[in-house]
Design a protein around this motif. Structure first.
Motif, PDB file in Angstrom:
ATOM      1  N   THR A  83       0.860  -1.171   0.000  1.00  0.00           N
ATOM      2  CA  THR A  83       0.000   0.000   0.000  1.00  0.00           C
ATOM      3  C   THR A  83       0.906   1.233   0.000  1.00  0.00           C
ATOM      4  O   THR A  83       2.128   1.122   0.160  1.00  0.00           O
ATOM      5  CB  THR A  83      -0.889   0.024   1.247  1.00  0.00           C
ATOM      6  OG1 THR A  83      -0.040   0.134   2.411  1.00  0.00           O
ATOM      7  CG2 THR A  83      -1.727  -1.261   1.355  1.00  0.00           C
ATOM      8  N   GLU A 118       1.190   3.457   2.262  1.00  0.00           N
ATOM      9  CA  GLU A 118       1.801   3.556   3.596  1.00  0.00           C
ATOM     10  C   GLU A 118       2.970   2.594   3.724  1.00  0.00           C
ATOM     11  O   GLU A 118       4.058   2.954   4.184  1.00  0.00           O
ATOM     12  CB  GLU A 118       0.745   3.245   4.658  1.00  0.00           C
ATOM     13  CG  GLU A 118       1.275   3.016   6.067  1.00  0.00           C
ATOM     14  CD  GLU A 118       1.702   4.280   6.764  1.00  0.00           C
ATOM     15  OE1 GLU A 118       2.382   4.187   7.796  1.00  0.00           O
ATOM     16  OE2 GLU A 118       1.364   5.372   6.273  1.00  0.00           O
ATOM     17  N   GLU A 119       2.754   1.348   3.320  1.00  0.00           N
ATOM     18  CA  GLU A 119       3.801   0.330   3.433  1.00  0.00           C
ATOM     19  C   GLU A 119       4.986   0.644   2.532  1.00  0.00           C
ATOM     20  O   GLU A 119       6.141   0.428   2.914  1.00  0.00           O
ATOM     21  CB  GLU A 119       3.218  -1.046   3.082  1.00  0.00           C
ATOM     22  CG  GLU A 119       2.184  -1.542   4.078  1.00  0.00           C
ATOM     23  CD  GLU A 119       1.352  -2.682   3.527  1.00  0.00           C
ATOM     24  OE1 GLU A 119       0.705  -3.386   4.339  1.00  0.00           O
ATOM     25  OE2 GLU A 119       1.319  -2.875   2.290  1.00  0.00           O
ATOM     26  N   VAL A 163       7.482   3.100   4.035  1.00  0.00           N
ATOM     27  CA  VAL A 163       8.199   2.499   5.167  1.00  0.00           C
ATOM     28  C   VAL A 163       9.389   1.692   4.664  1.00  0.00           C
ATOM     29  O   VAL A 163      10.532   1.859   5.121  1.00  0.00           O
ATOM     30  CB  VAL A 163       7.267   1.593   5.998  1.00  0.00           C
ATOM     31  CG1 VAL A 163       8.080   0.793   7.026  1.00  0.00           C
ATOM     32  CG2 VAL A 163       6.210   2.410   6.713  1.00  0.00           C
ATOM     33  N   ARG A 174       4.165  13.169   2.947  1.00  0.00           N
ATOM     34  CA  ARG A 174       3.620  12.456   4.091  1.00  0.00           C
ATOM     35  C   ARG A 174       3.502  13.376   5.302  1.00  0.00           C
ATOM     36  O   ARG A 174       2.532  13.308   6.064  1.00  0.00           O
ATOM     37  CB  ARG A 174       4.523  11.257   4.422  1.00  0.00           C
ATOM     38  CG  ARG A 174       4.052  10.437   5.625  1.00  0.00           C
ATOM     39  CD  ARG A 174       5.060   9.338   5.961  1.00  0.00           C
ATOM     40  NE  ARG A 174       4.639   8.590   7.131  1.00  0.00           N
ATOM     41  CZ  ARG A 174       3.788   7.593   7.098  1.00  0.00           C
ATOM     42  NH1 ARG A 174       3.263   7.205   5.951  1.00  0.00           N
ATOM     43  NH2 ARG A 174       3.442   6.963   8.215  1.00  0.00           N
ATOM     44  N   SER A 210       0.545  14.476   8.545  1.00  0.00           N
ATOM     45  CA  SER A 210       0.920  13.850   9.809  1.00  0.00           C
ATOM     46  C   SER A 210       0.686  14.794  10.977  1.00  0.00           C
ATOM     47  O   SER A 210       0.957  15.992  10.884  1.00  0.00           O
ATOM     48  CB  SER A 210       2.386  13.411   9.775  1.00  0.00           C
ATOM     49  OG  SER A 210       2.797  12.916  11.036  1.00  0.00           O
ATOM     50  N   PHE A 269       6.765   7.344  11.437  1.00  0.00           N
ATOM     51  CA  PHE A 269       5.948   6.129  11.348  1.00  0.00           C
ATOM     52  C   PHE A 269       5.424   5.745  12.729  1.00  0.00           C
ATOM     53  O   PHE A 269       5.877   4.760  13.326  1.00  0.00           O
ATOM     54  CB  PHE A 269       6.769   4.976  10.757  1.00  0.00           C
ATOM     55  CG  PHE A 269       7.389   5.282   9.425  1.00  0.00           C
ATOM     56  CD1 PHE A 269       6.604   5.519   8.312  1.00  0.00           C
ATOM     57  CD2 PHE A 269       8.772   5.346   9.287  1.00  0.00           C
ATOM     58  CE1 PHE A 269       7.175   5.814   7.077  1.00  0.00           C
ATOM     59  CE2 PHE A 269       9.354   5.618   8.063  1.00  0.00           C
ATOM     60  CZ  PHE A 269       8.547   5.865   6.956  1.00  0.00           C
ATOM     61  N   ASN A 300       6.553   2.401  16.172  1.00  0.00           N
ATOM     62  CA  ASN A 300       5.835   1.247  15.637  1.00  0.00           C
ATOM     63  C   ASN A 300       6.687  -0.017  15.783  1.00  0.00           C
ATOM     64  O   ASN A 300       7.762  -0.127  15.199  1.00  0.00           O
ATOM     65  CB  ASN A 300       5.502   1.489  14.164  1.00  0.00           C
ATOM     66  CG  ASN A 300       4.523   0.470  13.624  1.00  0.00           C
ATOM     67  OD1 ASN A 300       4.418  -0.640  14.120  1.00  0.00           O
ATOM     68  ND2 ASN A 300       3.788   0.858  12.592  1.00  0.00           N
TER      69      ASN A 300
END
Length: 310
Positions: free
Chosen positions: A103, A105-106, A109, A171, A175, A181, A198
């Protein structure tokens, strides 16, 4: 140890010492000797532990017992030798499939993992203030307020592609956290409000690999599931195979660091790579040279006179 070691070191040492207490039958430090260390080596092998894991546990035990007054002297040749494993990296075709299954988001990261070579806790504790927008660098720095210190206490900066800086800038616009993250609020536990480092990035990595169809299909084992019985929590063990579960051993976060280091060696020398990785000793960095040299040998092997006989 809790007073002097890092937050990650303390539970690891505590785990090793609990294992030691389950093996050792003596109760007085003054009675410990070489035979007790030999018993630990044997117990580790009986438990099918990796030899490096066994040696590390024995080292932790010896440090603790000698600090408590034990006189334990090992002889030359007592330490079992270990096999130096080849550095394992992600291949370009696997990374292409992996990122295609991410995704938005992933994706960002794991782009950070791949382009910085950061360790898991370094990414989890990455704050917006750690990004040098002008120079295009991501920094690793201590954060006493959350108990984070870099490994070997080495703060460092790593230049990253401008495209990644652009992704991170976009991003940041949405935020509300100090962390890049942060963790999400727990759906049922009111005390877990999120906005903490996380700690589920490994599970995220394995989930993406499973969706991408990249699991090897051969990993088997057991995992614990906590269930409530009569108001009490119990751990039930359940078996798995990575053919139908996101638990493949081939996919883990530190492998992104290996991939980063191996690729960077094509552009920087070993000393600069040591700085980028935050290694205290150059010998730790040199293991990546072996992988690079083997790749350089490929063309020579293909062009050697031996191929005339194939």
């Amino acid at each position: 140890m809790k007073a002097t070691k890092g937050l990650a070191t303390y539970p690891a040492y505590a785990h090793d010492l609990r294992w030691y207490r389950s093996v050792c039958k003596k109760h007085l430090v003054s009675r410990l000797d070489r035979s007790d260390a030999m018993e630990l080596f044997a117990a580790g092998r009986d438990g099918n532990l990796n030899q490096k894991t066994i040696n590390k546990r024995v080292i932790v035990t010896l440090q603790a017992m000698r600090a408590a007054g034990a006189s334990i002297h090992l002889r030359k040749g007592d330490w079992p030798k270990t096999t130096e494993k080849k550095v394992d990296i992600y291949q370009p075709e696997d990374l292409t499939k992996f990122f295609a299954a991410c995704t938005a988001e992933e994706r960002v990261v794991f782009q950070v993992f791949l382009c910085t070579g950061f360790r898991e806790r370094e990414v989890a504790n990455l704050a917006w203030t750690n990004i040098d927008w002008r120079e295009g660098k991501l920094n690793v720095s201590a954060k006493p307020e959350v108990g984070f210190t870099p490994k070997s206490y080495e703060e460092r900066s790593v230049p990253v592609p401008r495209a990644l800086i652009t992704f991170l800038r976009e991003r940041m616009k949405t935020s509300s956290s100090l962390l890049v993250f942060p963790s999400l609020p727990h759906p049922t536990k009111q005390e877990c409000k999120g906005d903490r480092p996380n700690n589920h990035m490994l599970e995220m990595c394995k989930e993406v690999a499973f969706r991408a169809g990249l699991n090897c299909g051969y990993c088997e084992g057991e995992y614990a599931v906590y269930v409530m019985r009569k108001g009490l929590s119990h751990a039930d063990k359940r078996s798995y195979c990575c053919a139908n579960s996101p638990r493949c051993a081939d996919w883990y976060l530190h492998k992104f660091r290996h991939t980063f280091a191996t690729n960077m060696l094509q552009s920087v020398d070993i000393r600069n790579l040591q700085v980028l990785l935050g290694h205290k000793n150059i010998s730790t960095t040199e293991k990546y040279l072996k992988t690079m040299r083997l790749e350089q040998l490929r063309e020579k092997v293909e062009n050697s006179s031996l191929t005339d006989y194939l």
